[in-house]
Design an enzyme around this catalytic site. Structure first.
Site, PDB file in Angstrom:
ATOM      1  CG  HIS A   1      -0.238  -2.168  -0.026  1.00 30.65           C
ATOM      2  ND1 HIS A   1       1.081  -2.085  -0.425  1.00 30.65           N
ATOM      3  CD2 HIS A   1      -0.935  -1.408  -0.913  1.00 30.65           C
ATOM      4  CE1 HIS A   1       1.176  -1.317  -1.493  1.00 30.65           C
ATOM      5  NE2 HIS A   1      -0.040  -0.901  -1.813  1.00 30.65           N
TER       6      HIS A   1
ATOM      7  CG  ASP B   1       3.267   0.266   1.673  1.00 36.60           C
ATOM      8  OD1 ASP B   1       3.167  -0.893   2.121  1.00 36.60           O
ATOM      9  OD2 ASP B   1       4.091   0.589   0.807  1.00 36.60           O
TER      10      ASP B   1
END
Length: 444
Positions: free
Chosen positions: A292, A269
């Site tokens: 991310h 993430d």
């Protein structure tokens, strides 16, 4: 009589001559013996000078020697009492539950009348939830040398934290240790539908620092910094597989004066996510990927506070889904995200290098976002994109973005991009100004 005198004078003459010859022999230089060390040295040719002086001595090959790993910087000077967690029953065998031992050792250090340090020596310690809570009588130090293996069963965590540092005035955590969250495929699969335990949480810590520790395979977020003031995180290494969901490296929220420096983060993430109420945040020298990217948000999901004063610089993002991102929800409260600068950033095969997304998960919420985004600067951003849209500014129809600067943007299509199209930029409800090099050309 005359003969006797001649004999005496002759004898004296011979004695004097022998004395003179002996003295002369002692003062003369001795000839070295054949094969002696001094003779060998005397026959050597002088050393030939190099450009920078005498020729350097030959260095012994280290090919067969183990690679030397640079040590950690020296620990900060500590004067006070040291509480060893082993004296309270912490067992470095990787199997015995040391949860209570850690909590008791902390209590002993926290209630000490003078400066105290909690020592977690080398070894593997198995433990569930650990609470390091204050207030304490003095600023606290934790020298974390060993490895803590978290309980792999997420259902055993009542408060969803592996280690909680809370309500402390003055805290230093360091030592080169590792917290292994023991997340796995099934844990991360369950994490898509429920909140999973955070490995290390700092809450209401003022004047704190954590440095030189490692976090691996968290079940949920690896580290959160919330409601803290004047807090620094430095030289951290945080790793989890790229397919592990909701395993943010560091999440910051409702904190002022946070600095994240010189760290390596790769998860499934956000490497770093900056949530609501964050002010005066600096992120410097981060190596990010997979993950991310570096994100501000998500903002506006609940009743939240504004984000002001974020500076991200001198960082590299590699093989991430996003690069530099600001994301907000629909149907949000009226808050702001302003005073934000992303500067001197390198992208390597990033899917969305520059992105403002005010329609984040719009299929779940109707209406528009009421988060006002303004005074945002993207400066000297360079590298490669694996998508043909390198710059996306998708702002709110209710409150358009204002004061968005694009300066010296130099992004090219990666050779690894699946589709070979020219790079482009797209804008919606955004008021931008640009200067310097612009590749791709800015949208209007």
């Amino acid at each position: 009589m005359a003969l006797a005198r001649i004999f005496v004078f002759t004898f004296l003459f011979l004695v004097l001559a022998l004395a003179l010859l002996s003295s002369a022999a002692e003062g003369a230089p001795r000839r070295p013996q054949r094969g002696s060390k001094s003779r060998r040295n005397s026959l050597k040719a002088p050393r030939r000078p190099t450009r920078k002086g005498l020729r350097r001595p030959r260095v012994k090959s280290t090919r067969s020697q183990p690679v030397f790993k640079a040590p950690l910087p020296p620990p900060p000077l500590f004067i006070g009492s040291v509480v060893d967690a082993r004296t309270y029953g912490a067992t470095p065998d990787g199997q015995s539950n040391s949860k209570m031992a850690f909590n008791q050792a902390w209590t002993a250090a926290c209630t000490s009348n003078g400066p105290s340090k909690l020592l977690i020596p080398p070894g593997q310690y198995y433990a569930g939830e650990i609470y390091f809570q204050g207030p304490c009588k003095n600023p606290m130090t934790v020298e974390f040398q060993g490895t803590i293996l978290a309980d792999p069963n997420a259902d055993e965590y009542q408060e969803n934290e592996g280690i909680m540092f809370e309500n402390l005035e003055g805290l230093t955590v360091y030592g080169g240790g590792t917290y292994d969250g023991q997340g796995g495929v099934q844990t991360w699969k369950n994490g898509r539908s429920r909140v999973m335990p955070i490995s290390i949480k700092f809450q209401k810590v003022n004047n704190g620092a954590v440095r030189d520790i490692n976090l691996v395979n968290s079940k949920g977020f690896h580290m959160t910094i919330t409601s803290c003031t004047n807090f620094s995180a430095e030289r951290l290494k945080i790793t989890a597989p790229g397919e592990s969901p909701r395993t943010d490296g560091i999440h910051i929220s409702r904190s002022n004066g946070v600095r994240v420096l010189n760290s390596v983060i790769g998860t499934g993430d956000d490497c770093i996510s900056i949530g609501d109420g964050s002010t005066d945040v600096q992120v410097i020298g981060i190596t990010c990927g997979p993950g991310h990217g570096i994100s501000i948000g998500s903002l506006g999901k609940l009743l939240e506070q504004s984000v002001k004063g974020v500076y991200v610089t001198q960082s590299t993002l590699s093989n991430t889904q996003n690069g530099l991102r600001i994301k907000t929800f629909h149907d949000s409260p009226h808050i702001e995200a302003s005073g934000i600068t992303f500067e001197d950033i390198t992208m390597k095969d990033v899917k969305n290098p520059i992105i403002i997304d005010q329609n984040y998960q719009s299929n779940k919420n109707q209406g528009a976002s009421f988060v006002r985004i303004s005074d945002v600067h993207f400066r000297n951003v360079r590298g490669t994109s694996v998508s043909n849209v390198a710059v996306t500014l998708d702002c709110s129809s209710a409150i358009p973005c204002e004061g968005i600067e694009l300066a010296d943007i130099d992004l090219t299509l990666s050779p690894n991009a699946p589709k070979k199209f020219p790079l482009s930029a797209t804008c919606s409800n955004a008021k931008i100004f640009s200067r310097g090099k612009q590749n791709p050309p800015p949208c209007r």
